[in-house]
Design a protein around this motif. Structure first.
Motif, PDB file in Angstrom:
ATOM      1  N   GLY A  43      21.199   0.798   9.652  1.00 53.82           N
ATOM      2  CA  GLY A  43      19.830   0.938   9.183  1.00 53.82           C
ATOM      3  C   GLY A  43      19.768   1.201   7.695  1.00 53.82           C
ATOM      4  N   THR A  44      20.900   1.570   7.114  1.00 53.43           N
ATOM      5  CA  THR A  44      20.968   1.786   5.668  1.00 53.43           C
ATOM      6  C   THR A  44      20.566   0.522   4.900  1.00 53.43           C
ATOM      7  OG1 THR A  44      23.320   1.232   5.842  1.00 53.43           O
ATOM      8  CG2 THR A  44      22.737   3.571   5.804  1.00 53.43           C
ATOM      9  N   ILE A  45      20.773  -0.643   5.514  1.00 51.52           N
ATOM     10  CA  ILE A  45      20.385  -1.912   4.885  1.00 51.52           C
ATOM     11  C   ILE A  45      18.867  -1.988   4.795  1.00 51.52           C
ATOM     12  CG2 ILE A  45      20.464  -4.424   5.112  1.00 51.52           C
ATOM     13  CD1 ILE A  45      23.105  -3.996   6.705  1.00 51.52           C
ATOM     14  N   LEU A  46      18.192  -1.675   5.896  1.00 53.16           N
ATOM     15  CA  LEU A  46      16.725  -1.703   5.920  1.00 53.16           C
ATOM     16  C   LEU A  46      16.135  -0.621   5.033  1.00 53.16           C
ATOM     17  CD1 LEU A  46      16.290  -2.118   9.788  1.00 53.16           C
ATOM     18  CD2 LEU A  46      16.288  -3.930   8.067  1.00 53.16           C
ATOM     19  N   ASP A  47      16.836   0.509   4.940  1.00 53.00           N
ATOM     20  CA  ASP A  47      16.352   1.620   4.116  1.00 53.00           C
ATOM     21  C   ASP A  47      16.519   1.357   2.629  1.00 53.00           C
ATOM     22  OD1 ASP A  47      15.888   2.895   6.534  1.00 53.00           O
ATOM     23  OD2 ASP A  47      17.753   4.040   6.475  1.00 53.00           O
ATOM     24  N   GLY A  48      17.218   0.283   2.290  1.00 48.95           N
ATOM     25  CA  GLY A  48      17.455  -0.037   0.894  1.00 48.95           C
ATOM     26  C   GLY A  48      18.577   0.741   0.258  1.00 48.95           C
ATOM     27  N   ASP A  49      19.394   1.415   1.086  1.00 55.24           N
ATOM     28  CA  ASP A  49      20.479   2.250   0.565  1.00 55.24           C
ATOM     29  C   ASP A  49      21.809   1.519   0.472  1.00 55.24           C
ATOM     30  OD1 ASP A  49      18.693   4.387   0.452  1.00 55.24           O
ATOM     31  OD2 ASP A  49      19.162   5.013   2.505  1.00 55.24           O
ATOM     32  N   LEU A  57       8.920  -3.214   8.627  1.00 54.07           N
ATOM     33  CA  LEU A  57       9.971  -2.203   8.501  1.00 54.07           C
ATOM     34  C   LEU A  57       9.565  -0.870   9.120  1.00 54.07           C
ATOM     35  CD1 LEU A  57      11.220  -2.904   4.874  1.00 54.07           C
ATOM     36  CD2 LEU A  57      12.516  -3.222   6.984  1.00 54.07           C
ATOM     37  N   ARG A  58       8.304  -0.718   9.439  1.00 50.65           N
ATOM     38  CA  ARG A  58       7.767   0.490  10.074  1.00 50.65           C
ATOM     39  C   ARG A  58       6.491   0.078  10.776  1.00 50.65           C
ATOM     40  NH1 ARG A  58       3.406   1.345   7.172  1.00 50.65           N
ATOM     41  NH2 ARG A  58       3.376   1.041   4.892  1.00 50.65           N
ATOM     42  N   PRO A  59       5.898   0.932  11.607  1.00 44.32           N
ATOM     43  CA  PRO A  59       4.605   0.586  12.197  1.00 44.32           C
ATOM     44  C   PRO A  59       3.557   0.360  11.100  1.00 44.32           C
ATOM     45  CG  PRO A  59       5.585   2.437  13.343  1.00 44.32           C
ATOM     46  CD  PRO A  59       6.429   2.211  12.125  1.00 44.32           C
ATOM     47  N   ILE A  60       2.830  -0.721  11.223  1.00 43.75           N
ATOM     48  CA  ILE A  60       1.807  -1.090  10.238  1.00 43.75           C
ATOM     49  C   ILE A  60       0.438  -1.010  10.897  1.00 43.75           C
ATOM     50  CG2 ILE A  60       0.894  -3.000   8.841  1.00 43.75           C
ATOM     51  CD1 ILE A  60       3.802  -3.926   8.478  1.00 43.75           C
ATOM     52  N   ALA A  61      -0.510  -0.376  10.219  1.00 46.77           N
ATOM     53  CA  ALA A  61      -1.867  -0.230  10.745  1.00 46.77           C
ATOM     54  C   ALA A  61      -2.741  -1.402  10.290  1.00 46.77           C
ATOM     55  CB  ALA A  61      -2.476   1.078  10.282  1.00 46.77           C
ATOM     56  N   ARG A  62      -3.645  -1.796  11.137  1.00 45.42           N
ATOM     57  CA  ARG A  62      -4.599  -2.846  10.793  1.00 45.42           C
ATOM     58  C   ARG A  62      -5.328  -2.459   9.501  1.00 45.42           C
ATOM     59  NH1 ARG A  62      -9.626  -4.950  14.626  1.00 45.42           N
ATOM     60  NH2 ARG A  62     -10.423  -6.525  13.151  1.00 45.42           N
ATOM     61  N   GLY A  63      -5.441  -3.416   8.592  1.00 45.21           N
ATOM     62  CA  GLY A  63      -6.128  -3.170   7.334  1.00 45.21           C
ATOM     63  C   GLY A  63      -5.214  -2.794   6.189  1.00 45.21           C
ATOM     64  N   GLU A  64      -3.937  -2.505   6.481  1.00 41.33           N
ATOM     65  CA  GLU A  64      -3.000  -2.172   5.396  1.00 41.33           C
ATOM     66  C   GLU A  64      -2.781  -3.375   4.493  1.00 41.33           C
ATOM     67  OE1 GLU A  64       0.672  -0.051   5.529  1.00 41.33           O
ATOM     68  OE2 GLU A  64       0.214   0.721   7.549  1.00 41.33           O
ATOM     69  N   VAL A  65      -2.637  -3.095   3.205  1.00 38.88           N
ATOM     70  CA  VAL A  65      -2.302  -4.138   2.246  1.00 38.88           C
ATOM     71  C   VAL A  65      -0.779  -4.249   2.184  1.00 38.88           C
ATOM     72  CG1 VAL A  65      -2.482  -4.930  -0.132  1.00 38.88           C
ATOM     73  CG2 VAL A  65      -4.381  -3.685   0.926  1.00 38.88           C
ATOM     74  N   LEU A  66      -0.290  -5.471   2.425  1.00 39.33           N
ATOM     75  CA  LEU A  66       1.140  -5.715   2.452  1.00 39.33           C
ATOM     76  C   LEU A  66       1.550  -6.448   1.178  1.00 39.33           C
ATOM     77  CD1 LEU A  66       1.305  -6.861   6.183  1.00 39.33           C
ATOM     78  CD2 LEU A  66       1.485  -4.538   5.263  1.00 39.33           C
ATOM     79  N   ASN A 122      19.133   0.256  13.150  1.00 39.71           N
ATOM     80  CA  ASN A 122      18.133   0.989  12.368  1.00 39.71           C
ATOM     81  C   ASN A 122      18.439   2.477  12.380  1.00 39.71           C
ATOM     82  OD1 ASN A 122      16.203   2.292  14.631  1.00 39.71           O
ATOM     83  ND2 ASN A 122      16.824   0.255  15.306  1.00 39.71           N
ATOM     84  N   SER A 123      18.001   3.158  11.347  1.00 40.08           N
ATOM     85  CA  SER A 123      18.335   4.578  11.169  1.00 40.08           C
ATOM     86  C   SER A 123      17.660   5.460  12.194  1.00 40.08           C
ATOM     87  CB  SER A 123      17.957   5.027   9.749  1.00 40.08           C
ATOM     88  OG  SER A 123      18.700   4.317   8.781  1.00 40.08           O
ATOM     89  N   GLU A 124      16.470   5.069  12.651  1.00 36.48           N
ATOM     90  CA  GLU A 124      15.776   5.881  13.648  1.00 36.48           C
ATOM     91  C   GLU A 124      16.586   5.953  14.931  1.00 36.48           C
ATOM     92  OE1 GLU A 124      13.503   7.128  16.915  1.00 36.48           O
ATOM     93  OE2 GLU A 124      14.108   5.023  16.712  1.00 36.48           O
ATOM     94  N   SER A 175       0.814  -1.209   0.000  1.00 41.41           N
ATOM     95  CA  SER A 175       0.000   0.000   0.000  1.00 41.41           C
ATOM     96  C   SER A 175       0.847   1.258   0.000  1.00 41.41           C
ATOM     97  CB  SER A 175      -0.927  -0.001   1.225  1.00 41.41           C
ATOM     98  OG  SER A 175      -0.169  -0.066   2.415  1.00 41.41           O
ATOM     99  N   GLU A 176       2.166   1.119   0.267  1.00 39.58           N
ATOM    100  CA  GLU A 176       3.052   2.268   0.248  1.00 39.58           C
ATOM    101  C   GLU A 176       4.100   2.062  -0.844  1.00 39.58           C
ATOM    102  OE1 GLU A 176       2.788   4.948   2.090  1.00 39.58           O
ATOM    103  OE2 GLU A 176       1.207   4.275   3.437  1.00 39.58           O
ATOM    104  N   SER A 177       4.609   3.172  -1.393  1.00 44.07           N
ATOM    105  CA  SER A 177       5.636   3.048  -2.419  1.00 44.07           C
ATOM    106  C   SER A 177       6.906   2.446  -1.833  1.00 44.07           C
ATOM    107  CB  SER A 177       5.943   4.421  -3.037  1.00 44.07           C
ATOM    108  OG  SER A 177       6.367   5.331  -2.036  1.00 44.07           O
ATOM    109  N   LYS A 178       7.183   2.739  -0.564  1.00 41.93           N
ATOM    110  CA  LYS A 178       8.330   2.130   0.095  1.00 41.93           C
ATOM    111  C   LYS A 178       7.874   0.885   0.829  1.00 41.93           C
ATOM    112  CE  LYS A 178      12.218   3.045   3.150  1.00 41.93           C
ATOM    113  NZ  LYS A 178      12.935   4.022   3.978  1.00 41.93           N
ATOM    114  N   ALA A 179       8.663  -0.173   0.761  1.00 42.59           N
ATOM    115  CA  ALA A 179       8.276  -1.447   1.363  1.00 42.59           C
ATOM    116  C   ALA A 179       7.976  -1.285   2.842  1.00 42.59           C
ATOM    117  CB  ALA A 179       9.387  -2.470   1.159  1.00 42.59           C
ATOM    118  N   SER A 180       6.931  -1.979   3.289  1.00 43.47           N
ATOM    119  CA  SER A 180       6.585  -1.949   4.709  1.00 43.47           C
ATOM    120  C   SER A 180       7.027  -3.215   5.419  1.00 43.47           C
ATOM    121  CB  SER A 180       5.065  -1.786   4.871  1.00 43.47           C
ATOM    122  OG  SER A 180       4.385  -2.846   4.219  1.00 43.47           O
TER     123      SER A 180
END
Length: 511
Positions: A461-467, A33-42, A445-447, A14-19
């Motif tokens: 965290g650069t690995i998780l960020d895809g960088d 990879l980030r907080p996911i809300a109920r109902g999100e399409v993965l 992680n970058s955060e 549901s997001e352009s960046k992978a969740s």
């Protein structure tokens, strides 16, 4: 085990960046990879059935109660209830289970690659040939009763070493033990090994051991062949007189200690301690996997890497026994694991309760899951030796040292064993330093890297960020290790950490 990231994205996200993150195609879980809300399409049209925190697990498919669950294509536990596809998997529905480990001693031993280019760092060569990465003077208390005097001596020199630019500091190393027992019990022997190991550590130009004088537990010989001296409060005129004498001894050593210079030294002389603390669901995926790549590069140079924390390889020790260079080495690791099982049982504990509240908040559920991520720090190299707590490390390559998972206690053993650089990985955030050994802090992680900029040296965290790939991050860590060994100060050094982290393992009886 090295994490294999199959994909960080998928169709229909549901997001352009992978969740979510899929570590292995055979896994039953995705990692948020980030907080996911109920109902999100993965990925692959999967719909989140719950709110899922970052770093936590998402079910890829329906799982029946009692069904085994895999992460890293390895067993991490079993479903304790029926789990729907897209549901949050954690302590409410995942539990430990007993399973037989296939130790298969030596099955995965491979020839050790040899680096084409032999690298060097700017190190310090002591008169006896030992190699140092730092240049401290140590003031060590042999017993808690002399701890205050030892600290007073060291504190006198705080901010007073400007005339000695080649000295990194005067370090007080104090502890809460040293009396009450004088037998060959394990706890007393471990304390002796810690004191002797620190006294002989090449990162100390000179050491002063300060005792009280009436303690039970003869620590004669702790200095061994180290450059230094011993003072006894009861024989030196009391506390104030001993402080004065201690200051005089340090002052007499300053000029000599300052008279050093750094020269090119082969990377094979490095002994790198591998530690982790405050792990999260990303630790085994990013930072520990990247450190494992750096370890393989170090081993190819002929260096030594010291993996530890026995209770955090529990349930995954079979990965290491398969890489043991001999059956004897593998069996020694298994013997230490069995000792811990017996130790925990005697004290009414279970090792599988090891993940801390912080670990669980970060997404880790079972000790097997935590252990699989923890041993990733050891890369893919052969296991060359297994050492007891605080034993002097003499073997090159990847080795293991038996120690608890509490960071200061394990790190103390590794430094006593001769580690002259430490790599400390964390996902939740850890505040740590370990004088006289410089400690690099690596964020999963970058955060975290942004939130604790004064504590974190390296962002994985650069690995998780895809960088960045795991391999590229590992190569970067390898270069940072060389720079740190050459004198580049770490965050914990700039903050002044390391005076309070000397923590020998207290496992003995006290009378």
């Amino acid at each position: 085990m090295t994490a294999v990231i199959t994909s960080t994205s998928g169709e229909n996200e549901s997001e352009s960046k992978a969740s979510t993150l899929l570590l292995n195609a055979a896994d039953d879980v995705l990692i948020a990879l980030r907080p996911i809300a109920r109902g999100e399409v993965l990925r692959d049209g999967l719909i989140a059935q719950d709110d899922i925190p970052a770093g936590h697990k998402v079910a890829r498919r329906p799982l029946a109660s009692g069904e085994e669950i895999r992460r890293y294509n390895s067993l991490i536990g079993a479903a304790s209830a029926d789990i729907a596809a897209g549901a949050h998997i954690h302590v409410q529905n995942l539990e430990m289970l007993d399973f037989a480990r296939d130790y298969s001693f030596c099955a995965d031993v491979r020839p050790t690659p040899t680096a084409g280019e032999k690298r060097t760092f700017q190190g310090i060569i002591r008169e006896d040939g030992r190699i140092a990465t730092r240049n401290y003077i140590g003031v060590i208390s042999s017993v808690n009763c002399s701890a205050t005097v030892a600290r007073m001596v060291a504190d006198h020199f705080r901010g007073r070493l400007d005339a000695y630019p080649n000295i990194d500091g005067v370090v007080p190393l104090t502890h809460k033990r040293g009396c009450g027992l004088d037998t060959k019990v394990e706890g007393v022997e471990a304390l002796r090994r810690c004191l002797a190991g620190y006294a002989a550590h090449p990162n100390f130009a000179e050491v002063i051991i300060i005792g009280l004088g009436c303690e039970v537990g003869d620590l004669t010989g702790v200095l061994g062949g180290a450059q230094g001296t011993a003072l006894v409060i009861q024989q030196s005129g009391g506390s104030a007189a001993t402080v004065r004498t201690g200051i005089e001894r340090v002052e007499a050593a300053l000029e000599r200690a300052n008279n050093v210079r750094r020269v090119p030294v082969p990377v094979s002389e490095l002994k790198v301690a591998l530690q982790c603390g405050g792990s999260d669901g990303y630790s085994g995926v990013s930072v520990n996997a990247a450190l494992g790549v750096a370890v393989d590069l170090l081993v190819a140079q002929g260096a030594t890497a010291i993996l530890s924390e026995t209770t955090e390889c529990y349930g995954a020790e079979h990965v290491l026994t398969r890489r043991a260079i001999s059956k004897e080495v593998g069996e020694k690791l298994v013997d230490r694991v069995k000792w811990w099982e017996e130790f925990a049982s005697r004290n009414g504990m279970e090792i599988n309760n090891n993940p801390s509240p912080g670990n669980k908040a970060g997404g880790l559920t079972t000790i097997i899951e935590k252990s699989l991520g923890s041993i990733a720090k050891g890369g893919t190299s052969n296991l060359m030796a297994v050492y007891d707590y605080a034993e002097l490390v003499t073997e090159h390559g990847l080795v293991f040292m038996d120690a608890p998972a509490f960071d200061p206690v394990g790190a103390t053993a590794q430094v006593a064993g001769g580690a002259n650089v430490m790599c400390f990985t964390t996902g939740r955030g850890s505040a740590f330093g370990c004088k006289p050994t410089p400690s690099l802090k690596l964020a999963s992680n970058s955060e975290l890297f942004r939130r604790m900029p004064d504590d974190m040296d390296i962002n994985c965290g650069t690995i998780l960020d895809g960088d960045e790939t795991v391999e590229a991050a590992g190569a970067r860590i390898f270069e940072d290790i060389i720079q740190t060994a050459s004198g580049k100060r770490t965050c914990s050094e700039r903050l002044g950490y390391g005076d309070e982290e000397f923590a020998p393992w207290d496992m003995g009886v006290m009378l």
